[in-house]
Design a protein around this motif. Structure first.
Motif, mmCIF file in Angstrom:
data_model
loop_
_atom_site.group_PDB
_atom_site.id
_atom_site.type_symbol
_atom_site.label_atom_id
_atom_site.label_comp_id
_atom_site.label_asym_id
_atom_site.label_seq_id
_atom_site.Cartn_x
_atom_site.Cartn_y
_atom_site.Cartn_z
ATOM 1 N N THR A 94 17.315 -3.846 91.482
ATOM 2 C CA THR A 94 17.538 -3.068 90.265
ATOM 3 C C THR A 94 17.731 -1.608 90.624
ATOM 4 O O THR A 94 17.279 -1.147 91.657
ATOM 5 N N VAL A 95 18.393 -0.874 89.743
ATOM 6 C CA VAL A 95 18.656 0.528 89.996
ATOM 7 C C VAL A 95 17.435 1.371 89.678
ATOM 8 O O VAL A 95 16.955 2.136 90.502
ATOM 9 N N VAL A 96 16.916 1.247 88.483
ATOM 10 C CA VAL A 96 15.810 2.088 88.050
ATOM 11 C C VAL A 96 14.590 1.206 87.796
ATOM 12 O O VAL A 96 14.678 0.199 87.101
ATOM 13 N N GLN A 97 13.485 1.595 88.360
ATOM 14 C CA GLN A 97 12.243 0.861 88.176
ATOM 15 C C GLN A 97 11.551 1.306 86.902
ATOM 16 O O GLN A 97 11.530 2.495 86.580
ATOM 17 N N ILE A 98 10.967 0.359 86.188
ATOM 18 C CA ILE A 98 10.287 0.655 84.927
ATOM 19 C C ILE A 98 9.166 1.663 85.154
ATOM 20 O O ILE A 98 8.980 2.581 84.366
ATOM 21 N N ARG A 99 8.448 1.508 86.250
ATOM 22 C CA ARG A 99 7.326 2.402 86.530
ATOM 23 C C ARG A 99 7.797 3.854 86.634
ATOM 24 O O ARG A 99 7.145 4.767 86.135
ATOM 25 N N SER A 100 8.941 4.067 87.248
ATOM 26 C CA SER A 100 9.479 5.427 87.370
ATOM 27 C C SER A 100 9.856 5.997 86.012
ATOM 28 O O SER A 100 9.608 7.169 85.733
ATOM 29 N N VAL A 101 10.461 5.178 85.172
ATOM 30 C CA VAL A 101 10.852 5.642 83.843
ATOM 31 C C VAL A 101 9.616 6.023 83.034
ATOM 32 O O VAL A 101 9.585 7.067 82.370
ATOM 33 N N VAL A 102 8.581 5.200 83.107
ATOM 34 C CA VAL A 102 7.347 5.490 82.371
ATOM 35 C C VAL A 102 6.683 6.751 82.929
ATOM 36 O O VAL A 102 6.183 7.586 82.165
ATOM 37 N N MET A 103 6.709 6.921 84.247
ATOM 38 C CA MET A 103 6.128 8.123 84.853
ATOM 39 C C MET A 103 6.872 9.376 84.408
ATOM 40 O O MET A 103 6.259 10.398 84.082
ATOM 41 N N ILE A 104 8.183 9.308 84.363
ATOM 42 C CA ILE A 104 8.970 10.454 83.909
ATOM 43 C C ILE A 104 8.667 10.756 82.447
ATOM 44 O O ILE A 104 8.513 11.923 82.055
ATOM 45 N N ALA A 105 8.538 9.718 81.626
ATOM 46 C CA ALA A 105 8.193 9.915 80.213
ATOM 47 C C ALA A 105 6.812 10.544 80.078
ATOM 48 O O ALA A 105 6.610 11.459 79.257
ATOM 49 N N LEU A 106 5.853 10.093 80.879
ATOM 50 C CA LEU A 106 4.505 10.690 80.857
ATOM 51 C C LEU A 106 4.549 12.165 81.246
ATOM 52 O O LEU A 106 3.899 13.002 80.613
ATOM 53 N N LEU A 107 5.303 12.473 82.282
ATOM 54 C CA LEU A 107 5.423 13.867 82.698
ATOM 55 C C LEU A 107 6.057 14.720 81.602
ATOM 56 O O LEU A 107 5.626 15.848 81.345
ATOM 57 N N ALA A 108 7.083 14.178 80.941
ATOM 58 C CA ALA A 108 7.756 14.924 79.877
ATOM 59 C C ALA A 108 6.810 15.169 78.700
ATOM 60 O O ALA A 108 6.769 16.277 78.139
ATOM 61 N N ILE A 109 6.022 14.173 78.331
ATOM 62 C CA ILE A 109 5.060 14.343 77.232
ATOM 63 C C ILE A 109 3.969 15.327 77.634
ATOM 64 O O ILE A 109 3.566 16.185 76.836
#
Length: 153
Positions: A94-109
């Motif tokens: 896969t290109v993007v891992q779910i964990r990375s997306v969630v981590m980026i969202a956490l950082l943004a919040i």
């Protein structure tokens, strides 16, 4: 040099679409690296010349704290995004891992909470931010737990 040959050999084994994905990831990674470098340069100039040398750097001033840490978190978010792209480029599934997306969202919040003006924010918004952080934390924990169980022993 050996690493380049190995990377070339692996690239040759990929399907046409996987090659396309990897080329897109390389381009995006390069663009994000340029953006991060420009953001760090701009942040350095603002902190050094705009705050330190002008004598307006007052760590107890909440507005200065918000501005500086908001800019720092923006760079951290971009770095995490770049890292997720690099990890995706190394994996074939896969290109993007779910964990990375969630981590980026956490950082943004978290960035949003740090730069939030508490005098201008009402209670329902704070509760919403808390709920979002909790939900993302639970999703991150579940995904991480699933990834641990799937790792070969």
């Amino acid at each position: 040099m050996r690493e380049w040959r190995e990377a070339g050999n692996k690239f040759g084994l990929l399907s046409l679409y996987q090659r396309f994905e990897h080329l897109v990831l390389i381009i995006l990674t390069a663009l994000i690296a340029i953006i991060v470098a420009a953001a760090v340069w701009s942040l350095s100039l603002k902190v050094l010349f705009g705050l330190v040398l002008s004598g307006t750097l007052d760590p107890s001033d909440y507005a200065v704290f918000q501005a500086v840490f908001g800019m720092i978190f923006t760079v951290i978010i971009a770095l995490e995004f770049k890292k997720s792209l690099l990890v995706g480029a190394e994996r074939l599934d896969t290109v993007v891992q779910i964990r990375s997306v969630v981590m980026i969202a956490l950082l943004a919040i978290c960035r949003k909470v740090i730069i939030l003006d508490l005098n201008e924010t009402d209670a329902p918004h704070l509760v919403a931010f808390a709920a979002i952080i909790m939900a993302l934390g639970v999703v991150y924990w579940l995904v991480r737990d699933r990834d641990r169980r799937q790792e070969p022993v």
